[in-house]
Design an enzyme around this catalytic site. Structure first.
Site, short mmCIF file in Angstrom:
data_model
loop_
_atom_site.label_atom_id
_atom_site.label_comp_id
_atom_site.label_asym_id
_atom_site.label_seq_id
_atom_site.Cartn_x
_atom_site.Cartn_y
_atom_site.Cartn_z
N HIS A 189 0.93 -1.21 -0.01
CA HIS A 189 0.15 -0.01 -0.15
C HIS A 189 0.73 1.04 -0.13
O HIS A 189 0.24 2.22 -0.56
CB HIS A 189 -0.91 -0.05 1.22
CG HIS A 189 -1.88 -1.12 0.86
ND1 HIS A 189 -2.75 -1.00 -0.06
CD2 HIS A 189 -2.07 -2.43 1.60
CE1 HIS A 189 -3.62 -2.16 -0.12
NE2 HIS A 189 -3.15 -2.93 1.00
N ARG A 294 -8.95 -1.09 -15.26
CA ARG A 294 -8.99 -2.36 -14.76
C ARG A 294 -10.07 -2.49 -13.73
O ARG A 294 -9.81 -2.10 -12.58
CB ARG A 294 -7.43 -2.29 -14.03
CG ARG A 294 -6.53 -2.64 -15.11
CD ARG A 294 -5.06 -2.95 -14.53
NE ARG A 294 -4.12 -3.32 -15.04
CZ ARG A 294 -3.14 -2.61 -15.89
NH1 ARG A 294 -3.19 -1.12 -16.08
NH2 ARG A 294 -2.15 -3.17 -16.66
N ARG A 330 -12.76 -3.37 -18.61
CA ARG A 330 -12.28 -4.84 -18.72
C ARG A 330 -12.88 -5.35 -17.85
O ARG A 330 -12.79 -4.88 -16.62
CB ARG A 330 -10.57 -4.79 -18.62
CG ARG A 330 -10.29 -6.28 -18.33
CD ARG A 330 -8.74 -6.62 -18.28
NE ARG A 330 -8.32 -6.22 -17.10
CZ ARG A 330 -6.62 -6.05 -16.84
NH1 ARG A 330 -6.06 -6.34 -17.79
NH2 ARG A 330 -6.42 -5.65 -15.74
N GLU A 429 -3.64 -11.57 -24.76
CA GLU A 429 -2.46 -11.69 -23.88
C GLU A 429 -1.86 -13.24 -23.72
O GLU A 429 -1.14 -13.47 -23.07
CB GLU A 429 -2.66 -11.16 -22.49
CG GLU A 429 -4.01 -11.16 -22.24
CD GLU A 429 -4.58 -10.50 -20.85
OE1 GLU A 429 -3.46 -9.66 -20.44
OE2 GLU A 429 -5.49 -10.48 -20.30
N ASP A 453 1.16 -9.51 -20.00
CA ASP A 453 1.09 -10.99 -19.86
C ASP A 453 1.33 -11.80 -21.23
O ASP A 453 1.92 -12.80 -21.07
CB ASP A 453 -0.58 -11.39 -19.67
CG ASP A 453 -0.91 -11.23 -18.02
OD1 ASP A 453 -0.08 -11.79 -17.26
OD2 ASP A 453 -1.88 -10.57 -17.73
N CYS A 500 -2.62 -2.20 -24.73
CA CYS A 500 -2.67 -1.73 -23.38
C CYS A 500 -1.92 -2.07 -22.48
O CYS A 500 -1.86 -1.66 -21.28
CB CYS A 500 -4.33 -1.73 -22.95
SG CYS A 500 -4.81 -3.60 -22.76
C1 PEP Z 1 -1.32 -6.97 -19.55
O1 PEP Z 1 -1.16 -8.08 -19.18
O2 PEP Z 1 -0.47 -6.38 -20.28
C2 PEP Z 1 -2.29 -6.04 -19.06
C3 PEP Z 1 -2.78 -4.86 -19.62
O3 PEP Z 1 -2.98 -6.46 -18.04
P1 PEP Z 1 -2.58 -6.70 -16.57
O4 PEP Z 1 -1.28 -6.01 -16.72
O5 PEP Z 1 -3.75 -5.74 -15.73
O6 PEP Z 1 -2.55 -8.04 -16.47
MG MG Z 2 -2.94 -8.99 -18.38
#
Ligand code: PEP
Ligand code: MG
Length: 523
Positions: A189, A294, A330, A429, A453, A500
């Site tokens: 945090h 997110r 998302r 991803e 990812d 993204c």
């Molecule tokens: C990603 O995986 O690039 C993404 C944007 O999602 P997160 O980072 O929230 O897993």
């Molecule tokens: Mg991701």
């Protein structure tokens, strides 16, 4: 001069004096043969005081770091009200006839030990929350007021072994330049609050008594701390800081520029957000839209699922603030590193490969339905698009679309307004999504590549392990080739593709993205 390497959890450069914040750990002395009624009463009163302090901290944190980041204080409140925790204290007072502070200290020790012995990092973080709540009770019981930690007039860099969220938020923002702690991770945090307050912060820095009051340079770009910097380092770092600020000013002067290359190619420049407050900030930088909201942050740091109404209000607020600009929300991407106890998910050997994101939603239709209802209801209030994470198979997308249709049918029957043309997209991803991109593209309105990812799964390299260093390489040709394969499939099917993941913000790759034909970057 001493040079120490730490780990950046919030970037930027700070130059100033160190203030050693010594956390005084509260202890409790045991008194036997206490008056049980009296001690129970003292405990109940302390609980009420603690609860009102937490409410105030929530208000302060909401203003300074956004309501979602402030949710930790709601979680502390829930802990304070937790039956097992409360009964443990009451049972000790009744059974052992000990004083309330001693009983509270025992409860703190017991639950802290229980949680910190678990393997899961997020659960271990909760041990720190138990400590925080227990210390609050002990301070109240021993009549120590919770004082504003006194920072000197001149703004300082706070150094500590560890900083609880309560401590972090209690500091006066105008007297803070940055944080140095020994404990803590990117997702603790302190780090989250530091980032939302735009303060540089390093962890893995062991506090040294003799640094107290010394001038230091905290370089959040490289994770380095210079203690007592020599004049040449000071000069170099002042230049670097000035350069960063200059770059920031120059970039600010471009916020009115069109999202267009010199030859007229349009690339939509969107922003990633995690909460309602972020949307405002994104707009202040003239984001053309939100490319990734997110939504899972609405589910974290709390004790139970957010209701349909609660989610609707959050999505509606963002959509209204964006005033006609697109907002891509998302659906829940929980699991792996993002955990919420109330989901009751089993501990997994390989959580990144297990039950996460869309897999959880498809396994829990009620949870999915609630979120989709909130999203479709909000679609009547602005330009919302819905995006599904961690897609690997065609059947998953078909099932998601069926779930959307069911929700639209329900809303129609209930006479609730929504936009039936709400765009639906998926995140690319997983390598499977890349290989299946031609088929997937025919089912959706857009692709957005989650390069964080995609890099992890393409290179079989854990994104959360900092020690893998160069093995985790988002510039790897395999990742870029995957990006091109997905882009070709998208364009072949006549849909757009964006990025993204963090890679979208990498200026070195902009020419590559343009060559591949990426239509949107969300950063
Ligand atoms: C990603 O995986 O690039 C993404 C944007 O999602 P997160 O980072 O929230 O897993
Ligand atoms: Mg991701």
């Amino acid at each position: 001069m001493e040079t120490v390497q730490g780990r950046t959890v919030s970037d930027g450069i700070a130059i100033g004096r160190i203030f050693y914040y010594r956390h005084i750990r509260m202890t409790a002395v045991r008194h036997d043969d206490a008056d049980v009624r009296e001690e129970l009463l003292r405990y109940e009163e302390a609980k009420i005081r603690a609860s009102s302090q937490l409410r105030e901290l929530f208000e302060k944190a909401s203003k300074e770091a956004g309501a979602e980041n402030a949710a930790i204080f709601k979680a502390h409140q829930a802990l304070l009200e937790d039956e097992a925790y409360g009964n443990f204290i009451i049972d000790r007072i009744r059974g052992e006839k000990v004083n309330a502070e001693y009983a509270a200290a025992l409860a703190g020790e017991y639950f802290e030990r229980l949680l910190s012995g678990l393997e899961d990092e997020d659960t271990r973080e909760r041990a720190a929350d138990v400590r925080d709540v227990t210390e609050r009770l002990l301070r109240i019981l021993s009549s120590q007021m919770e004082e504003e930690p006194l920072l000197p007039e001149e703004p300082v860099i706070v150094m500590a072994g560890d900083l609880s969220p309560s401590e972090t938020i209690r500091f006066d923002r105008s007297r803070l330049l940055g944080f140095l702690t020994e404990q803590g991770s990117l997702n603790c945090h302190m780090a989250i609050l530091a980032r939302s307050m735009s303060l540089p912060a390093l962890t893995a820095i062991t506090p040294q008594e003799e640094w107290d009051g010394k001038t230091v340079i905290l370089d959040g770009q490289t994770g380095t701390l210079y203690v007592d910097p020599d004049s040449s380092t000071m000069e170099r770092m002042k230049k670097k800081k000035e350069q960063l600020e200059q770059e920031h000013r120059e970039l600010l002067s471009l916020i009115h520029a069109k999202d267009e290359t010199a030859d007229g190619t349009r690339v939509k420049l969107y922003a990633n957000i995690g909460n309602v407050a972020d949307a405002k900030e994104a707009l202040s930088y003239h984001a053309a839209g939100i490319g990734l909201f997110r939504s899972e942050f609405l589910y974290l740091g709390r004790e139970d699922y957010p209701s349909e109404e609660e989610q609707f209000q959050a999505y509606r607020q963002v959509a209204e603030q964006l005033d006609g600009k697109e907002v891509i929300i998302r659906t829940l991407d929980i699991g792996a590193d993002k955990k919420a106890d109330y989901f009751g998910l089993e501990r997994e050997e390989n959580p990144a490969l297990g039950l996460r994101a869309i897999r959880i939603c498809l396994n829990h239709p009620e949870v999915f339905r609630t979120q989709l209802r909130a999203l479709y209801r909000a679609s009547a209030c602005g330009k919302i698009a819905i995006m599904f994470p961690m897609i690997a198979s065609v059947w998953e997308v078909k099932e998601c679309r069926r779930a959307c249709q069911r929700v639209m049918d329900e809303l129609t029957a209930e006479g609730i307004p929504f936009n039936p043309d709400t765009e639906i997209g998926i995140m690319i991803e997983t390598p499977a999504a890349v290989f299946m991109a031609p088929e997937l593209a025919r089912l959706v309105d857009f692709f957005s590549v989650g390069t964080n990812d995609l890099t992890q799964y393409t290179l079989a390299c854990d994104r959360h392990r900092s020690d893998l260093g160069k093995f985790f390489d988002p510039h790897h040709p395999a990742v870029l080739r995957a990006l091109k394969m997905a882009a070709d499939a998208a364009h072949e099917a006549g849909i757009w593709i964006g990025i993204c993941g963090e890679l979208g913000a990498d200026p070195d790759l902009l020419p590559t993205f343009l060559a591949i034909g990426i239509d949107e970057l969300s950063v």
